[in-house]
Design a protein around this motif. Sequence first.
Motif, PDB file in Angstrom:
ATOM      1  N   SER A  79       8.895 -29.749 -67.072  1.00  0.00           N
ATOM      2  CA  SER A  79       9.120 -31.064 -66.617  1.00  0.00           C
ATOM      3  C   SER A  79       8.666 -31.248 -65.173  1.00  0.00           C
ATOM      4  CB  SER A  79      10.500 -31.775 -66.823  1.00  0.00           C
ATOM      5  OG  SER A  79      10.814 -31.652 -68.060  1.00  0.00           O
ATOM      6  N   VAL A  80       9.244 -30.057 -64.364  1.00  0.00           N
ATOM      7  CA  VAL A  80       8.879 -30.051 -62.908  1.00  0.00           C
ATOM      8  C   VAL A  80       7.281 -29.769 -62.490  1.00  0.00           C
ATOM      9  CG1 VAL A  80       9.604 -28.481 -60.959  1.00  0.00           C
ATOM     10  CG2 VAL A  80      11.201 -29.081 -62.459  1.00  0.00           C
ATOM     11  N   VAL A  81       6.688 -29.137 -63.417  1.00  0.00           N
ATOM     12  CA  VAL A  81       5.201 -28.807 -63.279  1.00  0.00           C
ATOM     13  C   VAL A  81       4.498 -30.151 -63.511  1.00  0.00           C
ATOM     14  CG1 VAL A  81       3.308 -27.760 -64.366  1.00  0.00           C
ATOM     15  CG2 VAL A  81       5.006 -26.371 -63.825  1.00  0.00           C
ATOM     16  N   LEU A  82       4.884 -30.950 -64.540  1.00  0.00           N
ATOM     17  CA  LEU A  82       4.340 -32.235 -64.927  1.00  0.00           C
ATOM     18  C   LEU A  82       4.610 -33.186 -63.818  1.00  0.00           C
ATOM     19  CD1 LEU A  82       2.925 -34.063 -66.939  1.00  0.00           C
ATOM     20  CD2 LEU A  82       5.254 -34.419 -68.026  1.00  0.00           C
ATOM     21  N   LEU A  83       5.565 -33.229 -63.369  1.00  0.00           N
ATOM     22  CA  LEU A  83       6.197 -34.192 -62.267  1.00  0.00           C
ATOM     23  C   LEU A  83       5.180 -33.828 -61.172  1.00  0.00           C
ATOM     24  CD1 LEU A  83       7.753 -36.369 -60.861  1.00  0.00           C
ATOM     25  CD2 LEU A  83       9.768 -34.720 -60.435  1.00  0.00           C
ATOM     26  N   GLY A  84       4.973 -32.704 -60.506  1.00  0.00           N
ATOM     27  CA  GLY A  84       4.129 -32.265 -59.565  1.00  0.00           C
ATOM     28  C   GLY A  84       2.696 -32.562 -59.856  1.00  0.00           C
ATOM     29  N   SER A  85       2.356 -32.427 -60.840  1.00  0.00           N
ATOM     30  CA  SER A  85       0.936 -33.012 -61.283  1.00  0.00           C
ATOM     31  C   SER A  85       0.619 -34.613 -61.102  1.00  0.00           C
ATOM     32  CB  SER A  85       0.547 -32.287 -62.612  1.00  0.00           C
ATOM     33  OG  SER A  85       0.722 -31.096 -62.882  1.00  0.00           O
ATOM     34  N   VAL A  86       1.594 -35.260 -61.540  1.00  0.00           N
ATOM     35  CA  VAL A  86       1.734 -36.715 -61.518  1.00  0.00           C
ATOM     36  C   VAL A  86       1.738 -37.150 -59.895  1.00  0.00           C
ATOM     37  CG1 VAL A  86       2.929 -38.684 -61.972  1.00  0.00           C
ATOM     38  CG2 VAL A  86       2.609 -36.982 -63.822  1.00  0.00           C
ATOM     39  N   LEU A  87       2.367 -36.523 -59.148  1.00  0.00           N
ATOM     40  CA  LEU A  87       2.427 -36.749 -57.731  1.00  0.00           C
ATOM     41  C   LEU A  87       1.147 -36.415 -57.157  1.00  0.00           C
ATOM     42  CD1 LEU A  87       5.927 -35.407 -56.723  1.00  0.00           C
ATOM     43  CD2 LEU A  87       5.087 -37.628 -57.273  1.00  0.00           C
ATOM     44  N   MET A  88       0.529 -35.312 -57.525  1.00  0.00           N
ATOM     45  CA  MET A  88      -0.977 -35.057 -56.881  1.00  0.00           C
ATOM     46  C   MET A  88      -1.936 -36.152 -57.348  1.00  0.00           C
ATOM     47  SD  MET A  88      -1.546 -30.979 -57.316  1.00  0.00           S
ATOM     48  CE  MET A  88      -1.207 -30.853 -58.888  1.00  0.00           C
ATOM     49  N   ALA A  89      -1.816 -36.555 -58.516  1.00  0.00           N
ATOM     50  CA  ALA A  89      -2.895 -37.533 -58.974  1.00  0.00           C
ATOM     51  C   ALA A  89      -2.765 -38.839 -58.203  1.00  0.00           C
ATOM     52  CB  ALA A  89      -3.038 -37.686 -60.522  1.00  0.00           C
ATOM     53  N   VAL A  90      -1.647 -39.425 -58.322  1.00  0.00           N
ATOM     54  CA  VAL A  90      -1.198 -40.694 -57.675  1.00  0.00           C
ATOM     55  C   VAL A  90      -1.707 -40.560 -56.227  1.00  0.00           C
ATOM     56  CG1 VAL A  90       0.625 -42.303 -56.940  1.00  0.00           C
ATOM     57  CG2 VAL A  90       0.457 -41.381 -59.274  1.00  0.00           C
ATOM     58  N   SER A  91      -1.286 -39.716 -55.504  1.00  0.00           N
ATOM     59  CA  SER A  91      -1.873 -39.258 -53.996  1.00  0.00           C
ATOM     60  C   SER A  91      -3.138 -39.340 -53.894  1.00  0.00           C
ATOM     61  CB  SER A  91      -1.000 -38.108 -53.580  1.00  0.00           C
ATOM     62  OG  SER A  91       0.245 -38.288 -53.566  1.00  0.00           O
ATOM     63  N   PHE A  92      -3.943 -38.687 -54.610  1.00  0.00           N
ATOM     64  CA  PHE A  92      -5.479 -38.623 -54.337  1.00  0.00           C
ATOM     65  C   PHE A  92      -6.106 -39.892 -54.825  1.00  0.00           C
ATOM     66  CE2 PHE A  92      -4.950 -33.730 -54.837  1.00  0.00           C
ATOM     67  CZ  PHE A  92      -5.140 -33.584 -53.745  1.00  0.00           C
TER      68      PHE A  92
END
Length: 538
Positions: free
Chosen positions: A392-405
Amino acid sequence: MGNEIRITGAGPASHRPEPAETAALRSCTDAPPPSLLLCQNGGWFLLIPEGAETHMAHKDTRPHYNLVFSVLLLGIGAFSLLQSLVVPVLPELIRSLHTTQDTATWLMTGYLLSASVATPILGRIGDKVGKERVLVFTLCVLAAGSIVAALTDSAGIMIAARVLQGVGGGVLPLAFGIIRDEFPVQKLHAAVGLASALVAVGGGLGLVLAGPIVEHLNYHWLFWIPMIMTAVTAIAAIAFVPASPVRNPGPLNWLAALLLSVWLVCLLLAVSKGTKWGWHSGSILALFGGAVLGLIAWITAEMKSRTPLIDMRTMRIPAVWTTNVVAIAAGACMFATMTFLPQFIQTPRMLAGYGLSASITRSGLYMLPMAVSMFVLGVAAAPLAKQFGAKSVVLLGSVLMAVSFAGLAQRPDAAWQVCLAVTVIGAGLGLVFSASSAVIVSAVPPAQTGAATGINANIRTVGGAIGAAVSGSILTSTVTAGHRPPLPTEAGYSHIFWFLTAVAMIAIAASALVPATRAPRSAFDDEPSAAKYARESS
């Protein structure tokens, strides 16, 4: 089986308490528990697994694992600083070295390519001859590369020095292996996670420190300072890092090393020169073909080898291969951001019509929130993973990156927008890097912890090299001659951020496929990992 120490005494094992002699011996050696005591022919036998006697002999003389960890962190910090110290000053280096944007990009790409090749090779040599010895050698090569870079005013020589510095990538698998050998199992996840996060945090700090160093000293000190850090680390490693208690003798697979180098060089040359040479040109197609054939040949050689550089059986574990896909994507996002976002921030608005017209120092301050959030969330990832699961932590981090870019691709024109985006990117990277290590450590056998985490670090570097090369190719294709000096168009940066959004989406998809794993608890969680593996494998 193991070595036997006979403790005399009579009586059936089922009715006799553990002899005082064995209890005292066990307390001094971290030997197995009473359940491994045997009563045979009227005598007690304490079975000590192979390798445990080494731990017993050195228990009182080996430095505390926290001291060893401090030395390793200093070495990782020096290597990670060199990843990014040159990035904010690329425009300055282009002018000082009298070179072009395309050539200057190889100051990053050459470094990452060298690290990609050196990481598994040096990790394997460390397993064979001793991790502490190879660590010292690697630090010395890293220091030598820094000296050459600090003394030169030639772009070609500096690129060669950066390739030499990339050999320092071997610090990562060696550090992971030493952590595995020295740390209690109970603290292994947190230590590996912190070391992984430091790679990203050090890179972020390099962006912040580069400006003040160049403005108050000169660009040569970008290399003198890490050289001093590396030299101090090498001396500390000689003094405090103990000899490897676990070694894996066997020949080095030089064929696999050669094939790994071939396909990586072909791939990175193709993606970095595609725009200049033409994507449909014979040279680019030949390079891509060479990369594919080299990759197939490398995998075949590794699968047939008894002593592979990278164990393909480990790579097939679902938790490992999915996490490694995330690592490729996250590495591409991190290095592309560190390479090109500072250039966007420094672009003079009066000339280009976009950018924030920031100085080198000010652009580093814009990137500071990224380093801070990377560190904070990297440290917080371990308790979050314990509470919600590493997946869940890895998934959350990936989502945060996508939204930011995706937000950066909208061409922000305000400082607060950039600061917000880099803060969220840093948070995502910190979560991904730290939690990914926890996923792998939980998924692989103890004997493969160092190798598996080393592979993950290596793949992250490969992803970074590809991300930087592709992003550089995208940006170079939009450079216009209408400005003095020539500048990329704003659309070029927007295309980079959309590309990184797509890469982050790949990380999201791979994160969703990561199987949920939970580290098993053990009665021996306070036992050093190497000793525990020796006991379990006996």
